[in-house]
Design a protein around this motif. Sequence first.
Motif, PDB file in Angstrom:
ATOM      1  N   GLN A 127       6.658  -1.796  -6.376  1.00  0.00           N
ATOM      2  CA  GLN A 127       6.351  -1.033  -5.169  1.00  0.00           C
ATOM      3  C   GLN A 127       6.595  -1.919  -3.951  1.00  0.00           C
ATOM      4  OE1 GLN A 127       5.256   2.173  -5.108  1.00  0.00           O
ATOM      5  NE2 GLN A 127       5.433   2.284  -7.328  1.00  0.00           N
ATOM      6  N   GLN A 128       6.871  -1.279  -2.827  1.00  0.00           N
ATOM      7  CA  GLN A 128       7.069  -2.051  -1.604  1.00  0.00           C
ATOM      8  C   GLN A 128       5.728  -2.613  -1.165  1.00  0.00           C
ATOM      9  OE1 GLN A 128       8.649   0.195   1.605  1.00  0.00           O
ATOM     10  NE2 GLN A 128       8.878  -1.562   2.957  1.00  0.00           N
ATOM     11  N   ARG A 129       5.656  -3.905  -0.984  1.00  0.00           N
ATOM     12  CA  ARG A 129       4.406  -4.566  -0.630  1.00  0.00           C
ATOM     13  C   ARG A 129       4.251  -4.611   0.875  1.00  0.00           C
ATOM     14  NH1 ARG A 129       2.061  -9.066  -3.969  1.00  0.00           N
ATOM     15  NH2 ARG A 129       0.525  -8.420  -2.460  1.00  0.00           N
ATOM     16  N   ASP A 173       0.192  -9.045   4.171  1.00  0.00           N
ATOM     17  CA  ASP A 173      -1.228  -9.188   4.463  1.00  0.00           C
ATOM     18  C   ASP A 173      -1.409  -9.771   5.862  1.00  0.00           C
ATOM     19  OD1 ASP A 173      -3.849  -8.874   3.878  1.00  0.00           O
ATOM     20  OD2 ASP A 173      -4.045 -10.711   2.711  1.00  0.00           O
TER      21      ASP A 173
END
Length: 185
Positions: free
Chosen positions: A101-103, A106
């Motif tokens: 999945q595209q992260r 943070d």
Amino acid sequence: MEERGADSQDAGFLPPEPTGPEPELGDRPAQAPPPQPPPPPPPPQGPPAQTYGYPPPPPPGYAYQPPPPAPPGYGYQAPPPGQAYPPPPGYAYPPPWGYPQQRVPDNGPAVVGFVFSLVSVGLLVISAGFSSVISIACAIVGIVYSRKGKRKVEAGETPKHRGLAQAGFIVGWVSLALSVLAAIA
């Protein structure tokens, strides 16, 4: 209260009546007892069928007939052969299994700034103002890192922790002001 003697015991109550048919007392002919209901049918032989929530199997000799086709224009229409199914309106296809999945990046500075601002206030309250120099340092670090976290959100680098960055920035300034007042006092 009025006292009652032994004579008043049977004045208001009658003895219980016997249950069952009335006994024969005379020359009357005996009535035949009512007919007994037929016995229940015997249970089926063999082990019971385990259906586990499904309907029971059809009886022997039953031929399956598929339901009639729906009239055109009702329900979902399948695409012509050789074409892919379109996604429902408003939805996109999920990525297939095995693809990451595209992260979302943070926002570490926002978290660090919030934590340092909270530590600054905590030290100030717990030590009753005696650790004001350490609280001033923690408040400054909290303000600086919270501002870095706010800039990352505003620049569009990440959508994460916008609220933590804002809270750390405000709590840091309040803590700095209280720490300076505690140091002066």
